[in-house]
Structure formats: C-alpha cells, structure tokens
Motif scaffolding. Structure first.
Motif, short mmCIF file in Angstrom:
data_model
loop_
_atom_site.label_atom_id
_atom_site.label_comp_id
_atom_site.label_asym_id
_atom_site.label_seq_id
_atom_site.Cartn_x
_atom_site.Cartn_y
_atom_site.Cartn_z
N GLN A 159 -1.58 5.29 6.09
CA GLN A 159 -0.81 4.08 5.78
C GLN A 159 0.65 4.22 6.20
OE1 GLN A 159 -2.97 5.48 3.67
NE2 GLN A 159 -4.11 3.92 2.53
N GLU A 160 1.21 5.42 5.97
CA GLU A 160 2.61 5.64 6.35
C GLU A 160 2.77 5.58 7.86
OE1 GLU A 160 5.82 9.27 6.44
OE2 GLU A 160 4.72 8.97 4.56
N ARG B 52 10.93 13.09 4.20
CA ARG B 52 10.35 13.75 5.38
C ARG B 52 11.45 14.45 6.17
NH1 ARG B 52 5.25 13.66 3.72
NH2 ARG B 52 4.46 11.53 3.40
N VAL C 262 1.34 13.32 7.07
CA VAL C 262 1.58 12.06 6.35
C VAL C 262 0.28 11.29 6.23
CG1 VAL C 262 3.94 11.96 7.24
CG2 VAL C 262 2.13 10.71 8.41
N SER C 263 0.29 10.25 5.38
CA SER C 263 -0.91 9.42 5.21
C SER C 263 -1.05 8.44 6.37
CB SER C 263 -0.81 8.63 3.90
OG SER C 263 0.24 7.68 3.97
N GLN D 3 0.82 -1.21 0.00
CA GLN D 3 0.00 0.00 0.00
C GLN D 3 0.86 1.27 0.00
OE1 GLN D 3 -3.12 -0.11 3.06
NE2 GLN D 3 -3.00 -2.35 3.08
N MET D 4 2.14 1.11 0.32
CA MET D 4 3.03 2.27 0.37
C MET D 4 3.67 2.58 -0.98
SD MET D 4 2.87 3.53 3.32
CE MET D 4 4.20 4.69 3.09
N ARG D 5 3.39 1.74 -1.98
CA ARG D 5 3.98 1.96 -3.31
C ARG D 5 3.55 3.32 -3.87
NH1 ARG D 5 3.04 -2.93 -7.12
NH2 ARG D 5 4.30 -3.86 -5.45
N GLY D 6 4.51 4.13 -4.22
CA GLY D 6 4.24 5.45 -4.77
C GLY D 6 3.90 6.51 -3.74
N ARG D 7 3.88 6.13 -2.46
CA ARG D 7 3.52 7.07 -1.38
C ARG D 7 4.73 7.60 -0.63
NH1 ARG D 7 -1.83 7.04 0.52
NH2 ARG D 7 -3.21 5.57 -0.56
N TRP D 8 5.91 7.01 -0.89
CA TRP D 8 7.09 7.44 -0.15
C TRP D 8 7.50 8.86 -0.54
CZ3 TRP D 8 8.04 4.85 3.96
CH2 TRP D 8 7.82 3.47 4.00
N LYS D 9 7.75 9.67 0.49
CA LYS D 9 8.23 11.03 0.27
C LYS D 9 9.31 11.35 1.28
CE LYS D 9 3.80 12.86 -1.47
NZ LYS D 9 2.73 13.84 -1.23
#
Length: 288
Positions: free
Chosen positions: A178-179, A64, A175-176, A56-62
C-alpha cells in the motif's frame, strides 16, 4: 487451507482478470485522449488512486531512511514514465501494438538491474533477450520507409515499467504494498502538474470525458489489486507469461472499435516476444 494446485489456479484466474481489466483501461484511455491531454489523464488517475489508498495508510506510516525514499522516487518515476509514454503511444499507433511494446518490460529488466546493481547479464539470458528484441524489431520495423517514432515512445513505456518492476521488488522487503502504491500515485500526481501547465490544459474536465476518465481510474485501481492478488497466489514464472493474454484482449478491442488488424510483422513480433518471455520464465523457475 488451499493446496498448491488450487492456489496456482487462483493465480492464473487473477492474472487473466488483471489482463482483461487493464485492456479496458487502455481502451478507455485511448478514447479519453481524444478530448484531454495525456498529462491530464495521468493526473486524474493518480489523484483518484491516491485518495482511495490514503485511508489504507492509516497507522502504517513509519519513518524511512533516505535510501528507501530514493528507491520510492525511482519506482514512482518509472511508473509515471511507463503510463505517460504508453498513453502517448496509444494516440498514434494501434492499441495492440502499444500494448505489445509495453509487455516488453521483462526484456528491459536485466538492463535496469545492470545499471542499478552493476550485475552483469548471465550468458544464458542472452538467447531469450535476442529473441525478444527480434520481436520488437518486427513490430517497430526500423527502416526509413516504415519507422514510426511513436513505436519508440511505446517501447520507452516498457523501459519505465521495467524500472518500476525492479524497484518495486527492492521496496517489497522494506515497505508495504500500500505504501509503495500510495507514494507512486502521489509522486505521479505531482509530476503530471508541470506538464499540464506547460500544455495549458485545465484541471477541470469537460463533462463529456467524465465517463472514460472514470473507467480509466477505476479499472486501473482494480487491475493493480488483481495484479497483487495474482502474485500472492502464483509465482512470477506463471504470472508473467499468462499476463501476455492482455495483448490478445487489446487486439480484440482494437479490431472491434477501430478496425485495426495486426499485419504479419506485428503477429511475428507477438510470437517472438511471447517465446522470449516464456523461455525467460522457465529459466527462472528452474533456477528457483
């Protein structure tokens, strides 16, 4: 589009479902700990949930800033302590009492906010806090004849949960969800490893414990999913008091499986703590 009443009903249903599922988590955890150490249970539930959340974290990493990672760690540490001490207490006190002490987390939130943000507790909040802590005293019975240190362990789980609640709210604007959960389960996995090594416990689970550990991990993930849904549909002023029904579910399992019947002091403690939470949430609703 659903109207406000429909959303509220959905929120209440999701909250009751969350409370029921989490009572199953506690039931299975109490069974699992007759065969494995608490740290091993925390390790495997954390590994499972982290693996489920990873896709679920695919493409969500940023990237920080350090300030966000500090909050992430505080949130993760609070959640880790919350579960670790809750599970420890389950080994030594009735399920309903351990669950009751864990639900005291809202009572600890103002003190966590005071420490983290230096925000003083409003005078109006002291009445429900005092009522709530009278309820805690009824459960713990802090006299030389009755004091059980495992009740204190159960209450420390509420402090850990309160820390995770405050820091989750801090993270929610940055943050989301999920994160937040993924980082928590990852940190919880890492923190549980040294405890396992100190206790000399094996990473391999005996076949006999596979079922209760599977129930713990699956119900924990489902419970957190329902918890997030509940807060999506209904405000905290509704979710918080309704989730208290989890104590009733825990009391039912404790009675059916182990024959534990709450004494008069535990029942009085439930009434005081629930009244405190109800007053606090009503005050929050009027303030909003």
């Amino acid at each position: 589009m659903l109207d406000d009443n429909e959303l509220l009903k959905k929120g209440i249903v999701m909250t009751i479902a969350y409370a029921f599922v989490m009572s199953l988590t506690a039931l299975a955890a109490k069974q699992a700990q007759t065969m494995i150490a608490v740290s091993t249970l925390v390790f495997w539930q954390s590994v499972f949930c982290a693996l489920v959340l990873l896709p679920q974290m695919r493409g969500r990493w940023k990237k920080r800033p350090l300030s966000v990672w500090k909050i992430h760690f505080l949130r993760s540490f609070g959640g880790f302590i919350g579960f670790l001490f809750y599970y420890w207490s389950l080994n030594h006190i009735p399920l309903v009492e351990a669950s009751l002490l864990r639900t005291c987390a809202p009572l600890c939130v103002p003190f966590v906010v005071l420490i983290l943000h230096k925000i003083r507790i409003p005078k109006a909040r002291w009445l429900p806090l005092i009522i709530g802590f009278v309820g805690v005293a009824f459960v713990i019975q802090p006299t030389p004849e009755h004091l059980n240190p495992w009740h204190i362990i159960g209450f420390i789980s509420a402090i850990g949960l309160a820390l995770s609640m405050v820091t989750t709210r801090m993270l929610s604007h940055q943050v989301s969800g999920q994160e937040t959960l993924f980082v928590y389960f990852l940190v919880s996995t890492i923190l549980s490893v040294p405890l396992m090594l100190v206790q000399g416990d094996s990473f391999l689970l005996p076949v006999a414990v596979w079922l209760p550990v599977a129930v713990v991990t699956i119900t924990l993930y489902v419970g957190m999913y329902l918890y997030n849904l509940a807060y999506t549909y209904a405000p905290a002023s509704i979710v918080s008091p309704v989730s208290y029904i989890g104590v009733v579910f825990s009391g039912f399992w404790g009675w059916v499986v182990w024959g534990h019947v709450p004494d008069i002091f535990a029942i009085l403690g439930m009434l005081f703590i629930f009244s405190s939470i109800l007053i606090s949430t009503r005050m929050a609703r009027h303030r909003g």
